[in-house]
Structures are given as structure tokens and as C-alpha cells.
Write a protein that holds these residues in place. Structure first.
Motif, short mmCIF file in Angstrom:
data_model
loop_
_atom_site.label_atom_id
_atom_site.label_comp_id
_atom_site.label_asym_id
_atom_site.label_seq_id
_atom_site.Cartn_x
_atom_site.Cartn_y
_atom_site.Cartn_z
N SER A 39 0.02 -6.17 19.33
CA SER A 39 0.60 -5.36 18.26
C SER A 39 1.87 -4.65 18.73
N SER A 46 -0.01 1.59 24.25
CA SER A 46 -1.24 0.90 23.85
C SER A 46 -2.16 0.77 25.05
N ASN A 209 0.81 -8.47 15.54
CA ASN A 209 -0.49 -9.00 15.11
C ASN A 209 -0.40 -10.44 14.63
N VAL A 432 -6.00 -5.04 15.52
CA VAL A 432 -5.87 -3.67 15.01
C VAL A 432 -6.69 -2.71 15.85
N ASP A 437 -1.47 1.89 17.14
CA ASP A 437 -0.79 2.52 16.01
C ASP A 437 -1.42 3.88 15.71
N SER A 440 -3.03 4.31 12.21
CA SER A 440 -4.18 3.52 11.77
C SER A 440 -5.49 4.28 12.00
N ASP A 442 -8.26 2.77 12.35
CA ASP A 442 -9.19 1.75 12.84
C ASP A 442 -9.04 1.42 14.31
N THR A 443 -8.30 2.20 15.09
CA THR A 443 -8.14 1.91 16.50
C THR A 443 -9.32 2.45 17.30
N LYS A 446 -8.82 6.12 18.23
CA LYS A 446 -9.10 7.14 17.21
C LYS A 446 -10.59 7.37 17.07
#
Length: 566
Positions: A39, A46, A209, A432, A437, A440, A442-443, A446
Motif C-alpha cells: 500500500s 507502515s 493495493n 488494507v 493508512d 483507515s 481497518d489496519t 488501529k
């Protein structure tokens, strides 16, 4: 034993054996497939392995670890040690000498200023650098001259090889990233997607992605390398499709991380077009336990930030959850000979593999008794226990989309239901889930769930920087733009103090003993539930030469040596 002993014996000066190529680009295109699509091409933004490895095609560190875990110079002229004068006698500084003539892909000179800039970039407190643990204890980085960099630590540091070593700690170009410091770092899309590098390839086009196209770096230091003129780097899909694309159809040359059942791999290999390659490093499939409250009703500055979790912090709960899991069965159905039962976060190298815990036997009855004794009861007969405060023991269990992981989820959900814990399963695209990100939800950083399952590893054979991922101040949060590798938000004063001791301890045996104790603290105190010590398993086409699987660094560490077998 003197503090400098570690530095005397831990470094290998072996050079990478060159492959014989006729000329750069003579072998056309090499096609690589990672079913978790990159990504971003900036590993400082990342924590995903997919992003670190894709970036390693382009940007490089001063030194890497080879296939047997030895440190070897890449952009550096040599590995600094006490013996050669590169590390000070008091172990407070390390001085790197850059090999002369190194160039960026745009033709400009690679200098010590780029190395210093990289350190400033990652250590900026507003930048949310995912690799900041590599700089633990660093007080300054100085460019002494164009080819000399001096790193100073706040105390004697027996292992000073965190900064600028391994695929997770590469050098970025100061000119390109000059306006990307601090909070601006995620906004520099062009630089983050197409960094100027010193590696064998340059980015032509990056589709996050999805797909990356690259060309041979015209200014790469070896005029005969790389053998391939182009790279097609395809992301997405699943492990099954990736394995087939190399070993059955021959559409691709290299497939990464084939997390597939052993019988599936054997069937693919029988097609005769590709070969699986495997090796054991420190890769562990684990379940991370959220030490904070992920309640969706909380605001964005509180969700998965404030403590405690409603019940996962109770030792009776996480130990019962672990006891309910049949790890040998998970190994059998998921990995076969490419997996081993483990109770540890750090199972390799062997010297740091703790023998404190045993977890190879499932015991549902004992897990239920543990929860009964701690006061967790099913008061309304619905099969779900409640906490002593009346909170139903219902959890959201998330992971990336993958057949083996979904099999694990289904089994573990069933086992946990047998001890009165209800699980809602969720799976997310690996592109993802392992992306960085900050916008987002959905990481994996997070962590908007109660538990999540994945695997990761570290570069090299010394786990000091990796163990720093358990430090209190390394938890992702809005303040760090959700970067940070303390995914479970684990916080333990004893752990932090012991890690500080590790940073000043010399001698391989003493460091290994402290590493084992750190492992035990985080497992014993609810940071995670380790499941399987996984071997890395990838595959390459039979026509692709030069591939050397490396479990201690990026798998693409020697891509400059890859070539087509004629």
C-alpha cells in the motif's frame, strides 16, 4: 566479560557471492506476486512486511543480514566494530563509512547527509515512524563528511546496529523527502509511492493495493546488474492463486508467503513449473490481546486508546483462552512440517527461545474451571459468560483474509465457545489490514477489535529492537498517526526496565537470558497468545536463478542477483 565482546564475534565480513551476468537488463522481465498487496513504498510509514519488502527493491540500508543471519555491508564500506575502530571503546558511538561512488537512481551522490536526514525523519516525534524502535537510545546522528556518519547513544550500547541495518531501516533521499518531515510525512504521496533509491530497481508506476511496475536502476553500483530490465510486482488475490501462478501455470516467477496447507503445496509442486523454498526464522502466528477498550461507542481519541479492556486484562481470562486452543491441530491443518507449536513471541534464534511455558495440550475442562473460579458465570443460560460486573464475554476476532487464517478462526471460535466466550469473526484484505493508512479503521495498528491474529518477524538475529515493540511508549495512537508496533498496547513497568537493561548488556549469553525474560513477561501478562512458529514458505519458477531465501531480512534482499536460467 567486557562490553565490547559482543561486537568482536557477532559480525561476519563475508561478501555476497556475485552471479555472472552478461549485461544489465538482458533477461527481460521478472514477475513477482505478493497476495498481500503493498500500500506504500515507504517502510517508515507502515509496519506491514509486504510494504517493507516491496520497498527493498528500491531503497537500501547501509548493511543487511544474509541468509544465515550474518551482517554484510551494502551501502557501507564495512561493518563497524570495536576491532576496526568503527565502534568506540566505551560503546557510546558507531561510525559508518559509506562505500565511495554510491549514487541515487537520479544520478546524484549518496552521502552521509542522506543518512543523517533519514534518522531525523524517523525520530521526528510528530512523524509517527513505524521503525522508531531502531533508534532507541540515539541522541544524535552527525554527518562528519560526505562518506562518514557518526551515531551517538545515550549510554554504552553493545548492539548499536539498530539504525540503518536491515530492510526495516533503509536510507531515504534527503532532497526528495525534505518537505515531508513530522506530521507532513503521510501527505507526501509521490515520494511515499515512488522513492528515489540506491537499489537495483526504480518505480515506474505504483498503484496502491494493486500493482507496481519497475525498471532497472541505470545508476546501480554494479554495471552488470540487475539482470532483469523490468519488474512486474502484482499484489492482491490470495495465497492459493499466488502459489498456482508460479508452480502450476508459470505466469509468475516468485510468490511470497504461501500460507497454505502442506498437501496444497505438494499438489502445486507436482505440476513441475516451480519450487517451494522454506526456512525457519522468528516468524510467529499469534493472537494479539487488546489491552485497551475498542468499544465503537468511544470517540476516535479514546477507542483502542484508553485502558483497561473490560475483561481481557484478567490473567484468568487470557490464560483460559490459551488453554482452550489445540495448537498441535492448528500446526497439522495449517502448516505441517512448516510449523511448530510455540508458546513464545521470540522462538528464534534458539538461544532466545524460552522454555518457561508449555502449551501443547488443549484442556477445555481446566479452562472452564479457571473462569469459574475467577467469577465469570453464565447467569442467563445463553452459553455466554458474564464478567463479575455483568459484561457479556463477547469479542470481535479479526485477521487478514487467508484460507489458513479463516480455518484457524473457525476452530478457535468453537473452542472459545466451549468455555463461554462468544466470538464474532471478521477478516480483512491483507493489503488494507497490514497497510499504514492512518485514516483507515481497518489496519492492524488501529486495532478496532478485541483480538487480532497475524504473524510478523524481525531483521537479524538480535531481538533488541523487536522486543522494544512491547514498550509502553510504542503503542499506536492518534498522536502517532496510528503508527507504532506495540499493537496490543501492552504496558508493564518491569518489562520497560528490563529492556533498558538489555540495551546496555554485552555478551551473547547474558543478552539471550534477558531476551527470554522479556518474552516471558509479555506472554505471562497478557500481551498475546502465541500459536505457531511458522517457517517462511515461498516459491520460485524453475527458470529463475539466484534466489536465496532469507528469513533474517527482506526475502527480496538479493534481487539484484536474480537471473533467468537459460
Amino acid at each position: 566479560m567486557k562490553l565490547k565482546t559482543l561486537l568482536m564475534g557477532a559480525i561476519a565480513s563475508a561478501a555476497i557471492a556475485p552471479a555472472a551476468f552478461a549485461e544489465r537488463g538482458a533477461d527481460g522481465q521478472v514477475s513477482i506476486i505478493y497476495w498481500q498487496a503493498p500500500s506504500i513504498m515507504n517502510p517508515f510509514l507502515s509496519g506491514g512486511t509486504k510494504d517493507v519488502e516491496a520497498a527493498s527493491l528500491v531503497i537500501e540500508p547501509l548493511a543487511r543480514y544474509n541468509q544465515v543471519g550474518e551482517m554484510v555491508p551494502f551501502l557501507a564500506a564495512e561493518i563497524p566494530t570495536v576491532e576496526n575502530g568503527g565502534v568506540s571503546e566505551d560503546l557510546t558511538t558507531i561510525t559508518w563509512k559509506i562505500a565511495p561512488g554510491m549514487k541515487w537512481s537520479d544520478g546524484s551522490a549518496f552521502t552521509a547527509n542522506d543518512v543523517k536526514f533519514t534518522a531525523d525523519y524517523c525520530m521526528d516525534p510528530e512523524g509517527g515512524c513505524a521503525q522508531v524502535t531502531k533508534y532507541e537510545g540515539v541522541t544524535s546522528v552527525e554527518a562528519i563528511d560526505d562518506l562518514t556518519v557518526k551515531v551517538t547513544f545515550d549510554k554504552p550500547t553493545p548492539f548499536p546496529y539498530g539504525p540503518f541495518v536491515g530492510g526495516e531501516s533503509p536510507i531515504i533521499q534527503a532532497t526528495q523527502f525534505a518537505d515531508c518531515m513530522g506530521a507532513k510525512a503521510p501527505e507526501c504521496t509521490e515520494a511515499n509511492f515512488a522513492p528515489i533509491g540506491t537499489g537495483p530497481f526504480v518505480v515506474d508506476e505504483f498503484k496502491p493495493n494493486d500493482v507496481i511496475t519497475l525498471s532497472a536502476n541505470p545508476n546501480y553500483r554494479d554495471p552488470a546488474k540487475p539482470a532483469f530490465a523490468k519488474v512486474l510486482f502484482k499484489g492482491g488475490g490470495d495465497a492459493t492463486a499466488a502459489g498456482r501462478a508460479v508452480m502450476e501455470t508459470g505466469e509468475f516467477d516468485y510468490a511470497w508467503n504461501l500460507q497454505l496447507a502442506p498437501e496444497v503445496i505438494a499438489q502445486m509442486e507436482s505440476a513441475g513449473k516451480g519450487t517451494p523454498v522454506a526456512g525457519f526464522g522468528p516468524l510467529v502466528e499469534r493472537i494479539m490481546l487488546n489491552n485497551t477498550n475498542p468499544d465503537p461507542a468511544l470517540g476516535p481519541d479514546e477507542r483502542s486508546v484508553i485502558r483497561p479492556h473490560p475483561f481481557l486484562g484478567d490473567p484468568a481470562v487470557y490464560k483460559a483462552m490459551s488453554l482452550a486452543i489445540d495448537r498441535p491441530l492448528l500446526v497439522e491443518i495449517g502448516y505441517g512440517k512448516a510449523g511448530k507449536v510455540t508458546c513464545n513471541w521470540i522462538p528464534a534464534p534458539a538461544a532466545v527461545n524460552s522454555d518457561t511455558f508449555t502449551c501443547d495440550k488443549q484442556d477445555i475442562a481446566a479452562a472452564n474451571a479457571m473462569l469459574d473460579e475467577a467469577g465469570y458465570k453464565d447467569t442467563n443460560g445463553d452459553g455466554v459468560r458474564e464478567t463479575p460486573a455483568g459484561v457479556p464475554m463477547k469479542i470481535l476476532y479479526q485477521t487478514s483474509t487467508n484460507a489458513v487464517r479463516q480455518d484457524f478462526q473457525a476452530l478457535i471460535k468453537q473452542w472459545w465457545s466451549e468455555i463461554g466466550i462468544e466470538s464474532e469473526l471478521r477478516n480483512l484484505s491483507g493489503s488494507v489490514f497490514f497497510g499504514g493508512d492512518p485514516g483507515s479503521p481497518d489496519t492492524f495498528q488501529k486495532f478496532y477489535a478485541d483480538v487480532e491474529m497475524y504473524a510478523n518477524t524481525f531483521n537479524g538475529t538480535d531481538p533488541q529492537s523487536y522486543l522494544a515493540n512491547g514498550l509502553c511508549d510504542k503503542a499506536p495512537s492518534p498522536a502517532s498517526q496510528w503508527q507504532g508496533e506495540n499493537i496490543s498496547r501492552f504496558c508493564n513497568e518491569e518489562f520497560d526496565k528490563l529492556h533498558a537493561e538489555l540495551t546496555t548488556t554485552a555478551g551473547a549469553e547474558a543478552r539471550a537470558e534477558i531476551s527470554r525474560r522479556l518474552n516471558d513477561i509479555i506472554v505471562e501478562n497478557g500481551g498475546m497468545i502465541p500459536l505457531v512458529h511458522r517457517g517462511r514458505l515461498s516459491a520460485h519458477a524453475n527458470s529463475l536463478g539466484g534466489v536465496v531465501l532469507n528469513v533474517w531480512d527482506s526475502e527480496l534482499w538479493n534481487v539484484a542477483d536474480w537471473h533467468r536460467i537459460k
